[in-house]
Design an enzyme around this catalytic site. Sequence first.
Site, mmCIF file in Angstrom:
data_model
loop_
_atom_site.group_PDB
_atom_site.id
_atom_site.type_symbol
_atom_site.label_atom_id
_atom_site.label_comp_id
_atom_site.label_asym_id
_atom_site.label_seq_id
_atom_site.Cartn_x
_atom_site.Cartn_y
_atom_site.Cartn_z
ATOM 1 N N HIS A 49 0.891 -1.159 -0.083
ATOM 2 C CA HIS A 49 -0.059 0.145 0.018
ATOM 3 C C HIS A 49 0.908 1.197 -0.056
ATOM 4 O O HIS A 49 0.549 2.148 -0.553
ATOM 5 C CB HIS A 49 -0.815 0.045 1.246
ATOM 6 C CG HIS A 49 -2.131 -1.025 1.169
ATOM 7 N ND1 HIS A 49 -2.761 -1.507 2.124
ATOM 8 C CD2 HIS A 49 -2.671 -1.528 -0.039
ATOM 9 C CE1 HIS A 49 -3.543 -2.319 1.696
ATOM 10 N NE2 HIS A 49 -3.568 -2.545 0.464
ATOM 11 N N ASP B 205 -5.268 -7.111 -2.415
ATOM 12 C CA ASP B 205 -6.488 -6.738 -1.696
ATOM 13 C C ASP B 205 -7.812 -7.221 -2.085
ATOM 14 O O ASP B 205 -8.454 -7.627 -1.235
ATOM 15 C CB ASP B 205 -6.771 -5.200 -2.197
ATOM 16 C CG ASP B 205 -5.722 -4.277 -1.355
ATOM 17 O OD1 ASP B 205 -4.901 -4.737 -0.451
ATOM 18 O OD2 ASP B 205 -5.880 -2.909 -1.415
ATOM 19 N N ARG C 269 -4.284 -28.206 -0.227
ATOM 20 C CA ARG C 269 -3.310 -27.496 0.741
ATOM 21 C C ARG C 269 -3.695 -26.211 0.650
ATOM 22 O O ARG C 269 -3.256 -25.367 -0.637
ATOM 23 C CB ARG C 269 -1.784 -27.879 0.165
ATOM 24 C CG ARG C 269 -0.796 -27.055 1.079
ATOM 25 C CD ARG C 269 0.550 -27.128 0.574
ATOM 26 N NE ARG C 269 1.401 -26.275 1.311
ATOM 27 C CZ ARG C 269 2.368 -25.662 1.038
ATOM 28 N NH1 ARG C 269 2.730 -25.613 -0.444
ATOM 29 N NH2 ARG C 269 3.006 -24.744 1.800
ATOM 30 N N HIS D 26 2.036 -18.798 5.568
ATOM 31 C CA HIS D 26 2.535 -18.664 4.011
ATOM 32 C C HIS D 26 3.032 -17.220 3.952
ATOM 33 O O HIS D 26 2.053 -16.655 3.027
ATOM 34 C CB HIS D 26 1.619 -19.257 2.995
ATOM 35 C CG HIS D 26 2.011 -19.666 1.757
ATOM 36 N ND1 HIS D 26 2.143 -20.774 1.084
ATOM 37 C CD2 HIS D 26 2.929 -19.079 0.868
ATOM 38 C CE1 HIS D 26 2.485 -20.853 -0.038
ATOM 39 N NE2 HIS D 26 2.944 -19.752 -0.281
ATOM 40 N N GLU E 262 8.284 -22.588 2.718
ATOM 41 C CA GLU E 262 9.384 -22.214 2.279
ATOM 42 C C GLU E 262 10.183 -20.935 3.011
ATOM 43 O O GLU E 262 10.273 -19.970 2.727
ATOM 44 C CB GLU E 262 9.187 -21.440 0.802
ATOM 45 C CG GLU E 262 8.567 -22.486 -0.133
ATOM 46 C CD GLU E 262 8.834 -22.121 -1.727
ATOM 47 O OE1 GLU E 262 9.043 -20.766 -1.934
ATOM 48 O OE2 GLU E 262 8.190 -22.730 -2.388
ATOM 49 N N ASN F 59 8.780 -28.405 -2.129
ATOM 50 C CA ASN F 59 8.459 -27.484 -3.293
ATOM 51 C C ASN F 59 9.333 -27.545 -4.229
ATOM 52 O O ASN F 59 10.344 -27.061 -4.120
ATOM 53 C CB ASN F 59 8.028 -26.111 -2.508
ATOM 54 C CG ASN F 59 6.887 -26.042 -1.884
ATOM 55 O OD1 ASN F 59 6.145 -26.931 -1.216
ATOM 56 N ND2 ASN F 59 6.606 -24.737 -1.345
ATOM 57 N N TYR G 114 10.299 -26.604 -8.536
ATOM 58 C CA TYR G 114 9.808 -25.941 -9.935
ATOM 59 C C TYR G 114 11.066 -26.311 -10.759
ATOM 60 O O TYR G 114 10.480 -26.594 -12.054
ATOM 61 C CB TYR G 114 9.675 -24.662 -9.558
ATOM 62 C CG TYR G 114 8.335 -24.202 -8.872
ATOM 63 C CD1 TYR G 114 7.303 -23.971 -9.333
ATOM 64 C CD2 TYR G 114 8.554 -24.274 -7.378
ATOM 65 C CE1 TYR G 114 6.007 -23.727 -8.692
ATOM 66 C CE2 TYR G 114 7.105 -24.143 -6.677
ATOM 67 C CZ TYR G 114 6.051 -23.681 -7.242
ATOM 68 O OH TYR G 114 4.765 -23.448 -6.697
ATOM 69 N N GLU H 118 4.325 -28.458 -3.810
ATOM 70 C CA GLU H 118 4.250 -27.727 -4.680
ATOM 71 C C GLU H 118 4.989 -27.906 -5.885
ATOM 72 O O GLU H 118 6.280 -28.532 -5.847
ATOM 73 C CB GLU H 118 4.705 -26.101 -4.273
ATOM 74 C CG GLU H 118 3.898 -25.341 -3.554
ATOM 75 C CD GLU H 118 4.327 -23.903 -3.184
ATOM 76 O OE1 GLU H 118 4.687 -23.311 -4.186
ATOM 77 O OE2 GLU H 118 3.936 -23.432 -2.126
HETATM 78 C C1 NOJ Z 1 6.339 -20.921 -3.997
HETATM 79 C C2 NOJ Z 1 5.592 -20.223 -2.946
HETATM 80 O O1 NOJ Z 1 5.123 -20.746 -1.884
HETATM 81 C C3 NOJ Z 1 4.226 -19.831 -3.806
HETATM 82 O O2 NOJ Z 1 3.623 -18.627 -2.753
HETATM 83 C C4 NOJ Z 1 4.260 -19.086 -5.049
HETATM 84 O O3 NOJ Z 1 3.325 -18.583 -5.799
HETATM 85 C C5 NOJ Z 1 5.169 -20.248 -5.978
HETATM 86 N N1 NOJ Z 1 6.219 -20.796 -5.286
HETATM 87 C C6 NOJ Z 1 5.139 -19.776 -7.605
HETATM 88 O O4 NOJ Z 1 6.428 -18.931 -7.599
#
Ligand code: NOJ
Length: 488
Positions: free
Chosen positions: A59, A72, A97, A143, A188, A328, A330, A396
């Site tokens: 903000h 928001d 989750r 989170h 994370e 998690n 990616y 994730e």
């Molecule tokens: C990890 C995070 O936990 C999540 O909040 C995020 O949106 C995703 N990765 C993708 O970047």
Amino acid sequence: MLIKVIYCVFCLRLSASIELSNYSFPKDFVFGVASSSYQIEGATYEDGKGENIWDYNLHRKPEIVFDGTNGDVACDSYHKWEEDISLIKNLGANFYRFSIAWPRILPSCNVGAKINKKGIEHYDKFINGLLSKGITPMVTMYHWDLPQCLEEMGGWMNASIVDDFLIYANILFEAYGDRVKHWITFNEPFQVCEYGYSGTEMAPFRNLTGVGGYNCSHHLLLAHGRTYRHYEKKFKPIQKGKVGFAVNSGWFEPKEDTEEDRRSSERVMQFSYGWYMHPVVLGNYPSVMIDRVDAISAEENYPVSRLPKFTKEEIDMLRGSFDFLGVNHYSTAQTKFSDNFHRPSFGYDCGVAPYTNPDWATSTTLPGLQMVPWGFRRLMKWIKDQYNNPPMYVTENGWATGAGLEDNERVRYITQYLSELLKAIHEDGCNVIGYAYWTILDNFEWLSGFSTKFGLVQVDFQASNRTRTPRKSYEVYKKIISSRKVIV
Ligand code: NOJ
């Protein structure tokens, strides 16, 4: 730019030729989707919710976020939760989750602060809604949306936050533990602490390089351990639930096949996943981390190491403080030794530079995200070998695209990553018991705002009712869940 796009299309074609696995998912394996409160809920100041560190910062300085947006309203899931549950149900997911917003439960932080009944009621309805559709709730307690009032007392840099977290966790166990059997204390921690306290990539943007991340992580780990033990003693005998911890890890592949690059890859694994999982599984930080940060701190004239020490009692309390590990994952990067970092910093302490590989398919909306399915399998095997094959949920895993319903890249990502997961289970013997795709809905992606999309379901952020439309990947994931095989 054009060259880059053509090149990327070429890379995606290359990866598309990878064969999908024929294995089936084990009988008890569960499928889910994941999300988090600030990224989807909206209703920022409704029903007595307090301000969190993202509300406060965005903000005041909207320019921090790529497209100047904030959470928001986001997906307005605070109001549209029934529709969200229907989408999850129709997908056939076994579990969802999601996270609880700490400032909805405890909006203020003074001694004697009251519990916000409306916040409690909201998640009560939501959990009952999931259960009534046969969807198991998996709750993340934290989170990233810390109450701003706690940040003003030092946030994760102040040791007293361990007690604050325990008070909050106790409220959640009392309110929902009769129905919630899967808890994740933190999501994370590396991103919370290294990005939020050492750096400026995440709220609260503290920029305490080389110091903030270690202090924050130390308190966060203690909060995790104490919460685990508290649950174990006071709630587990009656509620019979499980408590885990979700840590992000990429896979780090040596850039070249040299001893030095292999060592750098192992070191960065220890400094990232090991930073958190070593204490939780084995009681203390990885020895390579202790040795390096202690020695470099002494060289830099610090009177004590920048990496705090656990006491003997804390080590005993932390060791084995998990019922499952959340992973998690990616992307994959290549690694090489480097000392080209400012000091003090995590980068210099670890001494490894990560590289992207131009031959790997890259997300067009998140340049650091690369599609390297075999890296996923190697990571799972590494965790198995390091920690004696713990029960693991992939908490994730997901791919970012632009807008559009024909999300073939995401389909490729999901099918190939799940194929590699099947090999990790069947050929490497990894004890993976569930998988959650990130995420069900397009949502507020932190500093990228709404510019990048991870959803199986597209959300129209221009429409006042935030219209939800399932993508092709939603249908593919649905087929995978119902057939328990990777099919397109
Ligand atoms: C990890 C995070 O936990 C999540 O909040 C995020 O949106 C995703 N990765 C993708 O970047």
